[in-house]
Design an enzyme around this catalytic site. Structure first.
Site, PDB file in Angstrom:
ATOM      1  N   HIS A 125       7.614  27.909  25.889  1.00  0.00           N
ATOM      2  CA  HIS A 125       6.450  27.298  25.225  1.00  0.00           C
ATOM      3  C   HIS A 125       6.091  25.941  25.818  1.00  0.00           C
ATOM      4  CE1 HIS A 125       9.655  25.294  22.743  1.00  0.00           C
ATOM      5  NE2 HIS A 125       8.798  24.293  22.778  1.00  0.00           N
ATOM      6  N   ASP A 155      12.112  32.608  24.823  1.00  0.00           N
ATOM      7  CA  ASP A 155      11.559  31.259  24.967  1.00  0.00           C
ATOM      8  C   ASP A 155      12.221  30.496  26.117  1.00  0.00           C
ATOM      9  OD1 ASP A 155       9.783  29.247  24.403  1.00  0.00           O
ATOM     10  OD2 ASP A 155      11.033  28.312  22.861  1.00  0.00           O
ATOM     11  N   GLY A 227       9.161  17.097  22.151  1.00  0.00           N
ATOM     12  CA  GLY A 227       9.322  16.893  23.586  1.00  0.00           C
ATOM     13  C   GLY A 227      10.737  17.088  24.063  1.00  0.00           C
ATOM     14  N   ASN A 228      11.685  17.233  23.124  1.00  0.00           N
ATOM     15  CA  ASN A 228      13.067  17.533  23.499  1.00  0.00           C
ATOM     16  C   ASN A 228      13.235  18.994  23.919  1.00  0.00           C
ATOM     17  OD1 ASN A 228      14.428  14.946  21.931  1.00  0.00           O
ATOM     18  ND2 ASN A 228      15.812  15.973  23.338  1.00  0.00           N
ATOM     19  N   SER A 229      12.223  19.830  23.637  1.00  0.00           N
ATOM     20  CA  SER A 229      12.320  21.248  23.998  1.00  0.00           C
ATOM     21  C   SER A 229      12.624  21.400  25.474  1.00  0.00           C
ATOM     22  CB  SER A 229      10.999  21.961  23.677  1.00  0.00           C
ATOM     23  OG  SER A 229      10.767  22.018  22.307  1.00  0.00           O
TER      24      SER A 229
END
Length: 233
Positions: A125, A155, A227-229
């Protein structure tokens, strides 16, 4: 209730779906996860002329920070034209105000270097439908990246950059992870610098959350930010 579980799952999936990154492979952490108390680095900190021994994860964090990158994406989004533009009279008065318009949408995420030849793991994503992807390396270099593989069901996405001098993350064995193990969440969430937060493994094998087709999440209580994804756990 469903919204609560979706929000809950987004938090625990932000890091855990990508990979379990090794945090302890140097002298301070001779074994892979799980961490043990006798593997914690003991450092002496001076307080008023006397030295106090305290536990520190600085060596493990430093090893991980060299492998975590910021992922910046941008894409063009077109707004459909208003149906009234089919009327010549309406179009004469309002011109291009209601015609197809495009705007640039940007997004920030994190990624983990997993090979010296430039392969990076992140979340699907983070890079989905991106027209341009830029990776900011820990040393400040910014390079273009391309997607070489992506799987929305898990993901996970794989990026490739052309760059040398990279420091790949060493992956831990997930079957050694236990509830209660100490973990560090490492990411570059806002593009202003890397962050490290500490917590424990709160749960393993989280599923039936309705986020992805395949769900096997590790739930940590380490603080994460938007934003840590794609970052490392």
């Amino acid at each position: 209730m469903k919204k609560y579980w979706l929000d809950f799952a987004q938090i625990i999936a932000a890091l855990a779906i990508v990979l379990a990154a090794a945090l302890a492979l140097d002298k301070a952490f001779p074994g892979l996860l799980p961490l043990r108390h006798d593997n914690v680095v003991i450092q002496e900190v001076a307080h008023g002329g006397s030295a106090t021994k305290v536990a520190s994860f600085a060596d493990a964090a430093q090893k991980s920070l060299t492998s975590v990158v910021n992922v910046f994406t941008s894409k063009q989004v077109r707004t459909p034209a208003n149906p009234l533009m089919n009327d010549p009279l309406f179009r004469q008065f309002f011109g291009q105000a209601f015609e197809n318009q495009s705007r640039t949408v940007t997004s920030l995420g994190s990624g983990v270097i997993v090979s010296q030849d430039g392969y990076i793991l992140t979340n699907h994503h983070v890079v989905e439908a991106a027209d341009e992807i830029q990776v900011a390396l820990p040393d400040g270099r910014k390079v273009e990246a391309k997607v070489v593989g992506s799987d929305p069901d898990t993901d996970i996405a794989v990026l490739k950059i052309k760059q040398d001098g990279l420091h790949p993350m060493i992956l831990a064995k997930p079957d050694t992870l236990r509830v209660g193990d100490v973990v560090l969440a490492v990411g570059d969430p806002f593009g202003v610098g890397q962050t490290v937060t500490m917590g424990i493994v709160s749960a393993l094998g989280r599923n039936h959350l309705g986020i992805n087709a395949f769900e096997n999440f590790t739930q940590p209580d380490a603080a994460t930010n938007p934003g840590n994804s794609g970052g490392a756990l």
